[in-house]
Design a protein around this motif. Structure first.
Motif, PDB file in Angstrom:
ATOM      1  N   LEU A   1       0.826  -1.208   0.000  1.00  0.00           N
ATOM      2  CA  LEU A   1       0.000   0.000   0.000  1.00  0.00           C
ATOM      3  C   LEU A   1       0.862   1.260   0.000  1.00  0.00           C
ATOM      4  N   ALA A   2       1.959   1.238   0.697  1.00  0.00           N
ATOM      5  CA  ALA A   2       2.859   2.394   0.709  1.00  0.00           C
ATOM      6  C   ALA A   2       3.423   2.649  -0.690  1.00  0.00           C
ATOM      7  N   ARG A   3       3.781   1.569  -1.393  1.00  0.00           N
ATOM      8  CA  ARG A   3       4.283   1.733  -2.766  1.00  0.00           C
ATOM      9  C   ARG A   3       3.190   2.270  -3.682  1.00  0.00           C
ATOM     10  N   ILE A   4       1.965   1.773  -3.522  1.00  0.00           N
ATOM     11  CA  ILE A   4       0.843   2.238  -4.345  1.00  0.00           C
ATOM     12  C   ILE A   4       0.588   3.720  -4.087  1.00  0.00           C
ATOM     13  N   VAL A   5       0.577   4.125  -2.819  1.00  0.00           N
ATOM     14  CA  VAL A   5       0.353   5.535  -2.480  1.00  0.00           C
ATOM     15  C   VAL A   5       1.455   6.392  -3.095  1.00  0.00           C
ATOM     16  N   HIS A   6       2.668   5.924  -3.062  1.00  0.00           N
ATOM     17  CA  HIS A   6       3.781   6.676  -3.644  1.00  0.00           C
ATOM     18  C   HIS A   6       3.586   6.862  -5.151  1.00  0.00           C
ATOM     19  N   VAL A   7       3.204   5.803  -5.845  1.00  0.00           N
ATOM     20  CA  VAL A   7       2.967   5.890  -7.296  1.00  0.00           C
ATOM     21  C   VAL A   7       1.820   6.849  -7.579  1.00  0.00           C
ATOM     22  N   LEU A   8       0.751   6.760  -6.790  1.00  0.00           N
ATOM     23  CA  LEU A   8      -0.388   7.663  -6.992  1.00  0.00           C
ATOM     24  C   LEU A   8      -0.003   9.117  -6.727  1.00  0.00           C
ATOM     25  N   GLU A   9       0.853   9.363  -5.753  1.00  0.00           N
ATOM     26  CA  GLU A   9       1.305  10.730  -5.489  1.00  0.00           C
ATOM     27  C   GLU A   9       2.103  11.271  -6.672  1.00  0.00           C
ATOM     28  N   ILE A  10       2.924  10.418  -7.257  1.00  0.00           N
ATOM     29  CA  ILE A  10       3.702  10.845  -8.427  1.00  0.00           C
ATOM     30  C   ILE A  10       2.771  11.149  -9.595  1.00  0.00           C
ATOM     31  N   GLU A  11       1.804  10.262  -9.840  1.00  0.00           N
ATOM     32  CA  GLU A  11       0.846  10.484 -10.931  1.00  0.00           C
ATOM     33  C   GLU A  11       0.027  11.747 -10.681  1.00  0.00           C
ATOM     34  N   ASN A  12      -0.385  11.966  -9.438  1.00  0.00           N
ATOM     35  CA  ASN A  12      -1.167  13.157  -9.102  1.00  0.00           C
ATOM     36  C   ASN A  12      -0.343  14.413  -9.349  1.00  0.00           C
ATOM     37  N   SER A  13       0.943  14.369  -8.992  1.00  0.00           N
ATOM     38  CA  SER A  13       1.818  15.511  -9.220  1.00  0.00           C
ATOM     39  C   SER A  13       1.941  15.803 -10.715  1.00  0.00           C
ATOM     40  N   LYS A  14       2.095  14.760 -11.526  1.00  0.00           N
ATOM     41  CA  LYS A  14       2.204  14.946 -12.976  1.00  0.00           C
ATOM     42  C   LYS A  14       0.904  15.498 -13.547  1.00  0.00           C
ATOM     43  N   LEU A  15      -0.245  14.996 -13.065  1.00  0.00           N
ATOM     44  CA  LEU A  15      -1.538  15.498 -13.537  1.00  0.00           C
ATOM     45  C   LEU A  15      -1.724  16.972 -13.162  1.00  0.00           C
ATOM     46  N   LYS A  16      -1.275  17.347 -11.959  1.00  0.00           N
ATOM     47  CA  LYS A  16      -1.372  18.753 -11.550  1.00  0.00           C
ATOM     48  C   LYS A  16      -0.516  19.628 -12.449  1.00  0.00           C
ATOM     49  N   GLU A  17       0.678  19.152 -12.800  1.00  0.00           N
ATOM     50  CA  GLU A  17       1.550  19.913 -13.690  1.00  0.00           C
ATOM     51  C   GLU A  17       0.899  20.061 -15.074  1.00  0.00           C
ATOM     52  N   ALA A  18       0.319  18.955 -15.572  1.00  0.00           N
ATOM     53  CA  ALA A  18      -0.343  19.003 -16.882  1.00  0.00           C
ATOM     54  C   ALA A  18      -1.542  19.931 -16.835  1.00  0.00           C
ATOM     55  N   ASN A  19      -2.301  19.890 -15.763  1.00  0.00           N
ATOM     56  CA  ASN A  19      -3.472  20.763 -15.615  1.00  0.00           C
ATOM     57  C   ASN A  19      -3.035  22.224 -15.573  1.00  0.00           C
ATOM     58  N   ALA A  20      -1.963  22.521 -14.868  1.00  0.00           N
ATOM     59  CA  ALA A  20      -1.456  23.895 -14.794  1.00  0.00           C
ATOM     60  C   ALA A  20      -1.027  24.367 -16.181  1.00  0.00           C
TER      61      ALA A  20
END
Length: 176
Positions: free
Chosen positions: A135-154
């Motif tokens: 679960l910790a690894r999954i959360v880490h991957v999701l945080e990275i994806e969320n960060s990339k999506l925020k950058e793309a949205n910006a």
């Protein structure tokens, strides 16, 4: 009459026994003023101190080496000359740590069940640790994806702002 203290000798009983045996050996051998008497007295006094848990000259372990150190003698005095005292020391230790051999079946069954429960709980713990790491690894991957999506949205929002300053000519044609 059998008292509980007599049934289960403790460290003080062993120490008292060691002291009595030392005195008896000294007097029985007729070495009241010889070097042997002094060695026997030193060994039995050391036994007493070790058995009651109050060593003065050693690490306090219940071994022949510690007994010899506590008595201020070399180990070979116990292993070659005073073997009876060495054997007595080991017998006192064994009597002190005596565990009854006849364990009731109910206690054995309870102990077996507790061992099985412990093994099951440990397996569950290990499984939960593995799941937590996953679960910790999954959360880490999701945080990275969320960060990339925020950058793309910006970036998209910046493009929209840049296009908003340009008037939409297609709307003007329709209005005419």
């Amino acid at each position: 009459m059998n008292t509980p203290a007599a049934a289960a000798p403790g460290p003080r009983h062993g120490a008292a026994l060691a002291q009595l045996v030392g005195e008896a050996l000294t007097h029985a051998q007729g070495h009241a003023d010889t070097e042997d008497a002094a060695e026997i007295r030193a060994i039995t006094d050391a036994m007493v101190r070790l058995l009651i848990g109050a060593p003065l000259h050693s690490d306090g372990k219940l071994t022949v080496v510690s007994l010899a150190t506590e008595a201020g003698l070399r180990r070979n005095k116990l292993t070659h000359k005073h073997t009876g005292l060495k054997d007595l020391f080991y017998a006192l230790i064994k009597a002190r740590n005596h565990v009854p051999e006849a364990v009731p079946d109910s206690a054995r069954a309870r102990a077996d069940k507790q061992q099985q429960d412990l093994a099951r709980v440990r397996a569950e713990r290990d499984d939960l640790r593995g799941q937590a790491q996953l679960l910790a690894r999954i959360v880490h991957v999701l945080e990275i994806e969320n960060s990339k999506l925020k950058e793309a949205n910006a970036a998209l929002e910046q493009q929209v702002v840049a296009h908003a300053s340009v008037s939409d000519l297609t709307r003007r044609r329709r209005q005419l």
